[in-house]
Design an enzyme around this catalytic site. Sequence first.
Site, PDB file in Angstrom:
ATOM      1  N   HIS A   7       0.840  -1.193   0.000  1.00  0.00           N
ATOM      2  CA  HIS A   7       0.000   0.000   0.000  1.00  0.00           C
ATOM      3  C   HIS A   7       0.875   1.243   0.000  1.00  0.00           C
ATOM      4  O   HIS A   7       2.076   1.159   0.185  1.00  0.00           O
ATOM      5  CB  HIS A   7      -0.943   0.026   1.214  1.00  0.00           C
ATOM      6  CG  HIS A   7      -0.231   0.094   2.531  1.00  0.00           C
ATOM      7  ND1 HIS A   7       0.067  -1.032   3.259  1.00  0.00           N
ATOM      8  CD2 HIS A   7       0.260   1.140   3.244  1.00  0.00           C
ATOM      9  CE1 HIS A   7       0.709  -0.684   4.359  1.00  0.00           C
ATOM     10  NE2 HIS A   7       0.843   0.637   4.373  1.00  0.00           N
ATOM     11  N   GLU A  58      -3.382   4.055   2.323  1.00  0.00           N
ATOM     12  CA  GLU A  58      -3.596   4.113   3.766  1.00  0.00           C
ATOM     13  C   GLU A  58      -3.586   5.568   4.202  1.00  0.00           C
ATOM     14  O   GLU A  58      -2.581   6.260   4.073  1.00  0.00           O
ATOM     15  CB  GLU A  58      -2.485   3.356   4.492  1.00  0.00           C
ATOM     16  CG  GLU A  58      -2.529   3.498   5.998  1.00  0.00           C
ATOM     17  CD  GLU A  58      -1.271   2.979   6.669  1.00  0.00           C
ATOM     18  OE1 GLU A  58      -0.872   3.576   7.676  1.00  0.00           O
ATOM     19  OE2 GLU A  58      -0.674   1.994   6.173  1.00  0.00           O
TER      20      GLU A  58
END
Length: 144
Positions: A7, A58
């Site tokens: 991520h 994120e």
Amino acid sequence: MPITYLHTMVRVKDLDASIAFYKLLGLVERRRSESEQGRFTLVFMCPPDQADGHADVELTYNWDGDEGLPSDSRHFGHLAYTVDDIYATCRHLMENGVTINRPPRDGHMAFVRSPDNISVELLQAGDRKAPEEPWASMDNTGHW
């Protein structure tokens, strides 16, 4: 040694504004966790058809604030997503108050910024579209 992308993490100053921005791009919240001890919230967002965790952004929100945000953040680079229709996507973003920093004059690429100054590149999926107004003659706004 194999490596797998997990991520991209970006720090955000206003969690609700950031979530709303990424939702305008078409992302959905995949999961959320909060740490009372660490005093932060993590929100993982992804394209709806990529909820396997390998295309996450994120969003990290520190409850006690972060006076360094939003800064220019140009050193970060950018996030990049393909879209089915670059013109429709940019129109949708503009109608919702997002500045198109680098319009899709070439029918292929545009740049916008999140409320936290994270640069986001939008690329036309497949072949580039024919130039179309108002994009073809629109100037850049700021930088990306």
